[in-house]
Design an enzyme around this catalytic site. Sequence first.
Site, short mmCIF file in Angstrom:
data_model
loop_
_atom_site.label_atom_id
_atom_site.label_comp_id
_atom_site.label_asym_id
_atom_site.label_seq_id
_atom_site.Cartn_x
_atom_site.Cartn_y
_atom_site.Cartn_z
N CYS A 160 17.66 21.94 -15.63
CA CYS A 160 18.56 23.09 -15.79
C CYS A 160 18.90 23.31 -17.26
O CYS A 160 19.02 24.45 -17.73
CB CYS A 160 19.86 22.88 -14.99
N CYS A 190 21.78 18.06 -14.20
CA CYS A 190 20.39 18.48 -13.99
C CYS A 190 19.69 18.70 -15.32
O CYS A 190 19.96 19.69 -16.01
CB CYS A 190 20.37 19.75 -13.13
#
Length: 328
Positions: free
Chosen positions: A85, A82
């Site tokens: 993230c 991700c």
Amino acid sequence: MQPRNMSMSGVVDLAAVKAAQEAKAKAKAEQARAEAARQGGGPGAVSPADLVIDVDEAGFERDVLQRSTEVPVVIDFWAEWCEPCKQLSPVLEQLVVEYNGRLLLAKIDVDANQMLMQQFGVQGIPAVFAVVAGQALPLFQGAAGKEQIQQTLDQLVQVSEQRFGLTGLTVDPDAQPGAERAAAPPVPAGPYDALLEAAVQALDAGDFGGAVQAYKNVLSDDPGNTEAKLGLAQAELLQRVQSLDPQQVRKEAAEKPADVPAQLAAADLDLAGGHVEDAFGRLIDTVRRTFGDDRDAVRVRLLELFDVVGADDPRVVAARRALARALF
């Protein structure tokens, strides 16, 4: 143990009495540890590195739920693949360390912990939650700017301290990361702890009458006991709404706007369902329509509902002003 959803600005949490009591006991122990750390050169303190931890399903209850009775735990749901993230996580880590023990950051890899992801209802990552006194709060989803994140964390710290008495952890820059924390010194029992615990157990069992009586027993000896006042207000509300037919109550309230019992019952349902401003607004409007004993009955009920929500809640502050205008 599955986390429960709650909102800092949404529904009234009718389990707050139990959570507050458990958090208060943990906070006392943490304060004792902190005092020992200040006087004895560090036992009980944690390293700044211990403020950011990796958590999995096996350790969730120990590392998140139990710790959340000492300090608010921010949860960062992330994954290696991700990209947002990777932008968000370093900001969260930096901010949590800057709060110097007022927050703890738990990082959960969703690929390795699918059950936790499902329990929290995570639909996409990054997703950030908090757990306070064992209760889950959604904070935000997706990447966010540092200033926005800090405002959210400021609010989390404030609510955690005001509603649950969580003062956080003692941080010692010289402490060894991962060192075993000193056991908490025994905390003397308060004079009413047994009665308060009995009231909480009665609430858990659905014995609202028993809970009401237990809280009244405390208040008969200690009229200023804040925990008993909060508990009594919530137990009485639960006792009133448990036998109500919501459809019938709302029908009567809509058809009879000047009927005091109908409006009181509808306001109770509003508040128990989390519609705080609707409950307050309904009763303030009823105050404007009534006189004498009827008006006084509505005013008293409104004050009781203020106790359920909490005197410092901004909705209560605004409603108190509106009530004063309606009365005078």
